[in-house]
Structure formats: C-alpha cells, structure tokens
Design a protein around this motif. Sequence first.
Motif, PDB file in Angstrom:
ATOM      1  N   SER A   1      10.269  37.353  10.536  1.00 43.63           N
ATOM      2  CA  SER A   1       9.931  35.859  10.736  1.00 43.63           C
ATOM      3  C   SER A   1       8.359  35.905  11.222  1.00 43.63           C
ATOM      4  O   SER A   1       7.906  36.878  11.728  1.00 43.63           O
ATOM      5  CB  SER A   1      10.726  35.267  11.886  1.00 43.63           C
TER       6      SER A   1
ATOM      7  N   CYS B   1       6.353  32.465  11.142  1.00 47.07           N
ATOM      8  CA  CYS B   1       6.025  30.914  11.966  1.00 47.07           C
ATOM      9  C   CYS B   1       7.226  30.520  12.695  1.00 47.07           C
ATOM     10  O   CYS B   1       6.881  29.655  13.903  1.00 47.07           O
ATOM     11  CB  CYS B   1       5.824  29.936  10.646  1.00 47.07           C
ATOM     12  N   GLU B   2       8.559  30.813  12.224  1.00 42.48           N
ATOM     13  CA  GLU B   2       9.468  30.291  13.019  1.00 42.48           C
ATOM     14  C   GLU B   2       9.522  28.750  12.913  1.00 42.48           C
ATOM     15  O   GLU B   2      10.215  28.071  13.710  1.00 42.48           O
ATOM     16  CB  GLU B   2       9.530  30.929  14.429  1.00 42.48           C
ATOM     17  N   ASN B   3       9.122  28.336  11.879  1.00 40.27           N
ATOM     18  CA  ASN B   3       8.768  26.701  11.827  1.00 40.27           C
ATOM     19  C   ASN B   3       9.235  26.254  10.425  1.00 40.27           C
ATOM     20  O   ASN B   3       8.683  25.205  10.006  1.00 40.27           O
ATOM     21  CB  ASN B   3       7.507  26.373  12.505  1.00 40.27           C
ATOM     22  N   GLY B   4       9.952  27.201   9.555  1.00 41.42           N
ATOM     23  CA  GLY B   4       9.917  26.591   8.204  1.00 41.42           C
ATOM     24  C   GLY B   4       8.798  26.403   7.209  1.00 41.42           C
ATOM     25  O   GLY B   4       8.862  25.637   6.328  1.00 41.42           O
ATOM     26  N   GLU B   5       7.883  27.109   7.567  1.00 42.05           N
ATOM     27  CA  GLU B   5       6.599  26.955   6.687  1.00 42.05           C
ATOM     28  C   GLU B   5       6.254  28.200   6.032  1.00 42.05           C
ATOM     29  O   GLU B   5       5.564  27.971   4.860  1.00 42.05           O
ATOM     30  CB  GLU B   5       5.487  26.516   7.679  1.00 42.05           C
ATOM     31  N   CYS B   6       6.589  29.426   6.508  1.00 48.99           N
ATOM     32  CA  CYS B   6       5.848  30.541   5.732  1.00 48.99           C
ATOM     33  C   CYS B   6       6.815  31.262   4.810  1.00 48.99           C
ATOM     34  O   CYS B   6       6.597  32.022   3.797  1.00 48.99           O
ATOM     35  CB  CYS B   6       5.640  31.687   6.774  1.00 48.99           C
ATOM     36  N   GLY B   7       8.194  30.931   4.856  1.00 45.13           N
ATOM     37  CA  GLY B   7       9.073  31.512   3.991  1.00 45.13           C
ATOM     38  C   GLY B   7       9.546  33.096   4.428  1.00 45.13           C
ATOM     39  O   GLY B   7      10.308  33.553   3.466  1.00 45.13           O
TER      40      GLY B   7
ATOM     41  N   CYS C   1      11.345  34.318   6.555  1.00 48.33           N
ATOM     42  CA  CYS C   1      12.702  34.670   6.862  1.00 48.33           C
ATOM     43  C   CYS C   1      13.862  34.113   5.918  1.00 48.33           C
ATOM     44  O   CYS C   1      14.966  33.934   6.168  1.00 48.33           O
ATOM     45  CB  CYS C   1      12.940  33.846   8.311  1.00 48.33           C
TER      46      CYS C   1
ATOM     47  N   LEU D   1      16.385  29.297   4.826  1.00 49.13           N
ATOM     48  CA  LEU D   1      15.697  30.024   5.872  1.00 49.13           C
ATOM     49  C   LEU D   1      16.119  30.246   6.920  1.00 49.13           C
ATOM     50  O   LEU D   1      16.865  29.201   7.504  1.00 49.13           O
ATOM     51  CB  LEU D   1      14.259  29.017   6.195  1.00 49.13           C
TER      52      LEU D   1
ATOM     53  N   CYS E   1      15.146  30.575  10.077  1.00 52.89           N
ATOM     54  CA  CYS E   1      14.576  29.787  11.103  1.00 52.89           C
ATOM     55  C   CYS E   1      14.981  28.280  11.089  1.00 52.89           C
ATOM     56  O   CYS E   1      14.955  27.568  12.140  1.00 52.89           O
ATOM     57  CB  CYS E   1      13.093  29.914  11.373  1.00 52.89           C
TER      58      CYS E   1
HETATM   59 FE1  FES Z   1       8.535  31.133   8.635  1.00 54.12          FE
HETATM   60 FE2  FES Z   1      11.059  30.954   8.902  1.00 54.12          FE
HETATM   61  S1  FES Z   1       9.892  32.210  10.022  1.00 54.12           S
HETATM   62  S2  FES Z   1       9.761  29.861   7.364  1.00 54.12           S
END
Ligand code: FES
Length: 115
Positions: A40, A42-48, A50, A100, A102
């Motif tokens: 993981s 960004c933990e915010n649904g942006e980097c992919g 996870c 994802l 997160c």
């Molecule tokens: Fe980035 Fe889930 S940690 S999308």
Amino acid sequence: MANVTFSSPRMKKDVTVYAVAGDTKTLLAVAKANSVPLESECENGECGSCQVQVSVLSGNTPIGVALTEKEKLVLKLAGKITAQQIEDAETKDLPPPWRLACQMVVRDEDILVKF
Ligand code: FES
C-alpha cells in the motif's frame, strides 16, 4: 464474523484471519492488523498499489458492493475492471473480481484474497 484468507507468493503459507462484521474495517486495515504483507502507498484509493483479487468462499451469493469513484477509475486504468463489471456492480450487486484493499470494507462473508 468473516474469515478472510490471504494468499500470496510473498507469504510462506496462506493466512486466515477473523474479521468482525460491522466494524467497517477496510481489507487493508485487516491485513495490516494481522501483519499480512499487502502493498500500500496512498491508502486513499489513488495509487493502485493495493490491488487484490477477491473471491467469495461461502458458496453464497456475494454481497453487493458500492465501488468508490476512485476505485473504479484506478482499477479501470490498470485494466482490472471493465465497464460491464462496473455496471454489474452498480445494477446487479455483482462485485468485480479485482478490488482496492484500501477501499474495500470487509463484510460478513468468507473471502479469499490473492495478491
Ligand atoms: Fe493506494 Fe490503495 S493504497 S490505492
């Protein structure tokens, strides 16, 4: 109570943990709480980073999901979800195979998570 089984070449063996239904923990939070080496950033649904493949083990009809806009976009750009799968999730309550971690909230169903 849901059994969440994590499976990955990065682990020596599969790990099954119990998640309490209704406490709205994300799959990533469950992994971290149990020292599962799920990536993981960004933990915010942006980097992919996870991205995980999820399947329901109970044999029951999977519980419907609400995908966030971020999750739809990131999975689409990664080629992990089709427009049809997004439509099926929204209109037929059919969860797509890739999620994802997160953004996915653990529900009261036994799942296998591959990464
Ligand atoms: Fe980035 Fe889930 S940690 S999308």
